[in-house]
Design a protein around this motif. Structure first.
Motif, PDB file in Angstrom:
ATOM      1  N   THR A  41       7.083  14.599 -13.303  1.00 46.53           N
ATOM      2  CA  THR A  41       7.263  13.031 -14.776  1.00 46.53           C
ATOM      3  C   THR A  41       7.944  12.402 -15.277  1.00 46.53           C
ATOM      4  OG1 THR A  41       7.978  15.010 -15.785  1.00 46.53           O
ATOM      5  CG2 THR A  41       6.085  14.665 -16.047  1.00 46.53           C
ATOM      6  N   THR A  42       8.995  12.664 -13.571  1.00 46.48           N
ATOM      7  CA  THR A  42       9.892  12.025 -13.490  1.00 46.48           C
ATOM      8  C   THR A  42       9.659  11.771 -12.374  1.00 46.48           C
ATOM      9  OG1 THR A  42      10.924  13.386 -12.881  1.00 46.48           O
ATOM     10  CG2 THR A  42      11.403  12.723 -14.968  1.00 46.48           C
ATOM     11  N   CYS A  43       9.563  10.207 -11.459  1.00 45.82           N
ATOM     12  CA  CYS A  43       9.999   9.568 -10.348  1.00 45.82           C
ATOM     13  C   CYS A  43      10.521   8.028 -10.559  1.00 45.82           C
ATOM     14  CB  CYS A  43       8.467   9.549  -9.851  1.00 45.82           C
ATOM     15  SG  CYS A  43       8.248   9.438  -8.073  1.00 45.82           S
ATOM     16  N   ASP A  44      10.635   7.802  -9.543  1.00 47.29           N
ATOM     17  CA  ASP A  44      11.467   6.712  -9.314  1.00 47.29           C
ATOM     18  C   ASP A  44      10.908   6.092  -9.247  1.00 47.29           C
ATOM     19  OD1 ASP A  44      13.635   4.225  -9.024  1.00 47.29           O
ATOM     20  OD2 ASP A  44      14.404   5.201  -6.744  1.00 47.29           O
ATOM     21  N   PRO A  45      10.713   4.475 -10.515  1.00 48.16           N
ATOM     22  CA  PRO A  45       9.801   3.682 -10.503  1.00 48.16           C
ATOM     23  C   PRO A  45      10.607   2.075  -9.999  1.00 48.16           C
ATOM     24  CG  PRO A  45      11.267   3.501 -12.034  1.00 48.16           C
ATOM     25  CD  PRO A  45      11.606   5.150 -11.394  1.00 48.16           C
ATOM     26  N   GLN A  46      11.333   2.140  -9.612  1.00 50.49           N
ATOM     27  CA  GLN A  46      11.744   1.370  -8.155  1.00 50.49           C
ATOM     28  C   GLN A  46      10.575   1.261  -6.993  1.00 50.49           C
ATOM     29  OE1 GLN A  46      16.125   1.088  -8.143  1.00 50.49           O
ATOM     30  NE2 GLN A  46      16.304   0.401  -9.857  1.00 50.49           N
ATOM     31  N   VAL A  47      10.990   2.580  -5.807  1.00 52.85           N
ATOM     32  CA  VAL A  47      10.012   1.813  -4.945  1.00 52.85           C
ATOM     33  C   VAL A  47       8.813   1.190  -5.123  1.00 52.85           C
ATOM     34  CG1 VAL A  47       8.251   3.417  -3.100  1.00 52.85           C
ATOM     35  CG2 VAL A  47      10.357   4.724  -5.027  1.00 52.85           C
ATOM     36  N   VAL A 103       1.066  -0.936  -0.089  1.00 51.54           N
ATOM     37  CA  VAL A 103       0.143  -0.155   0.460  1.00 51.54           C
ATOM     38  C   VAL A 103       0.879   0.719  -0.425  1.00 51.54           C
ATOM     39  CG1 VAL A 103      -2.246   1.142   1.257  1.00 51.54           C
ATOM     40  CG2 VAL A 103      -2.011  -1.056   1.501  1.00 51.54           C
ATOM     41  N   TRP A 104       1.415   1.702   0.899  1.00 50.20           N
ATOM     42  CA  TRP A 104       2.966   2.752   0.924  1.00 50.20           C
ATOM     43  C   TRP A 104       3.368   2.474  -0.327  1.00 50.20           C
ATOM     44  CZ3 TRP A 104       8.434   1.989   0.643  1.00 50.20           C
ATOM     45  CH2 TRP A 104       8.996   2.985   0.672  1.00 50.20           C
ATOM     46  N   GLY A 105       4.238   1.714  -1.260  1.00 55.38           N
ATOM     47  CA  GLY A 105       4.806   1.565  -1.943  1.00 55.38           C
ATOM     48  C   GLY A 105       4.267   2.297  -3.484  1.00 55.38           C
ATOM     49  N   TRP A 106       2.980   1.666  -2.971  1.00 56.90           N
ATOM     50  CA  TRP A 106       2.498   2.543  -4.403  1.00 56.90           C
ATOM     51  C   TRP A 106       1.246   3.730  -4.515  1.00 56.90           C
ATOM     52  CZ3 TRP A 106       3.485  -2.751  -5.258  1.00 56.90           C
ATOM     53  CH2 TRP A 106       3.670  -3.239  -6.430  1.00 56.90           C
ATOM     54  N   GLY A 107       0.818   3.772  -3.478  1.00 55.38           N
ATOM     55  CA  GLY A 107       0.648   5.441  -2.497  1.00 55.38           C
ATOM     56  C   GLY A 107       1.308   6.254  -2.755  1.00 55.38           C
ATOM     57  N   LEU A 108       2.547   6.011  -2.436  1.00 48.12           N
ATOM     58  CA  LEU A 108       3.939   7.104  -2.899  1.00 48.12           C
ATOM     59  C   LEU A 108       3.910   7.548  -3.710  1.00 48.12           C
ATOM     60  CD1 LEU A 108       5.954   8.741  -0.902  1.00 48.12           C
ATOM     61  CD2 LEU A 108       7.131   6.966  -1.342  1.00 48.12           C
TER      62      LEU A 108
END
Length: 125
Positions: A62-68, A48-53
């Motif tokens: 537009t850019t974010c870390d997809p590894q979270v 929940v935290w990973g996808w919510g973040l």
């Protein structure tokens, strides 16, 4: 029997959950969103935290870390594995106690008394 599973399950689960708690606490302080507090829940929380973040912090950018989310999924797997080992160890230890209590026993012991010494044989069937 089962003691090693209890110990290693506790260590695995405790270490991974502690790291998840640290990550969730830091992300709540950065994002300022209390909805991320669901990350404190074991096993399901990191997902929940990973996808919510991703949606809260990355939606405006537009850019974010997809590894979270991937790291959150791996953390959830590690927590689930540790919790599974812990539960299996507890169940196995309880089953071993019951089996040991019901098992036949046989013992030979030395005896000493005022009129001599000898061997005593005792058994439970």
């Amino acid at each position: 029997p089962g003691r090693a599973l209890i110990v290693w399950g506790s260590i695995t689960f405790g270490a991974s959950w502690s790291l998840a708690i640290l990550a969730v606490s830091s992300s709540i302080s950065v994002a300022g969103d209390a909805n991320l507090a669901l990350g404190y829940v074991p096993v399901v929380g990191p997902l929940v935290w990973g996808w919510g973040l991703q949606f809260i912090l990355c939606a405006p950018r537009t850019t974010c870390d997809p590894q979270v989310p991937v790291l959150a999924f791996v953390d959830a797997l590690i927590q689930a594995g540790g919790l599974t080992m812990l539960i299996a160890g507890i169940v196995r230890a309880r089953g071993a106690d019951r089996a040991e209590a019901d098992a036949p026993r046989f013992a030979i012991a030395p005896t000493f008394g005022p009129h001599g010494a000898g061997l005593a044989v005792a058994g439970r069937f």
